[in-house]
Design an enzyme around this catalytic site. Structure first.
Site, PDB file in Angstrom:
ATOM      1  CB  CYS A   1      38.907  40.541  39.907  1.00  0.00           C
ATOM      2  SG  CYS A   1      38.510  41.884  41.050  1.00  0.00           S
TER       3      CYS A   1
ATOM      4  CB  CYS B   1      41.142  41.328  42.599  1.00  0.00           C
ATOM      5  SG  CYS B   1      39.488  40.879  43.139  1.00  0.00           S
TER       6      CYS B   1
END
Length: 145
Positions: A72, A69
């Site tokens: 993230c 991600c």
């Protein structure tokens, strides 16, 4: 006089009784003698989650994330900065939803990154999406009683 808090050790997961007024005194674990607070987020697996979130008595801010991600990965250094500001009053932890899918499923994590604030094993608040360190700190403090 306030009752001591149960604080899980980030190194050996054992529970330690620490008077609330002594959290800032850099306490060490009674079992492994390592510092109870490192100013860094902890990577939690299921047993670590149980020790810190369900059995420990500090509020725990959990970042549910995954290595693939992009947002993230962008938020990770911001989360680390927030840990340095929020500890020892709030423990910050990360759950890799790829490595720990049962934890992601248990809490119905549908998008990442998702921050979830827990206290005494109960979820208090949740926020999806990447945030900067100042916003993480502000949001977390606003959610605490």
């Amino acid at each position: 006089m306030t009752d001591p808090l149960l604080v899980a050790c980030p190194h050996c997961q054992s529970l330690n009784r620490v008077p609330a007024g002594r959290l800032d005194a850099r306490p060490d674990c009674g079992r492994c003698h390592q510092p109870l607070f490192t100013g860094q987020p902890l990577a939690l697996d299921a047993p670590g989650f149980t020790a810190h979130v369900e059995r420990g008595q500090l509020p725990v801010l959990v970042d549910f994330w995954a290595p693939w991600c992009g947002p993230c990965r962008m938020m990770a250094p911001q989360f680390e900065q927030a840990a340095a500001q929020l500890e020892p009053r709030v423990r910050l932890a990360k759950v890799d939803t790829e490595a720990q899918p049962a934890l992601g499923n248990r809490f119905g994590i549908r998008s990442i990154p998702t921050l979830a604030l827990f206290h005494h094993g109960r979820e208090l608040a949740r926020q999806a999406g990447a945030m900067g360190a100042a916003d993480i700190v502000r949001w977390t403090r606003a959610q605490l009683p």
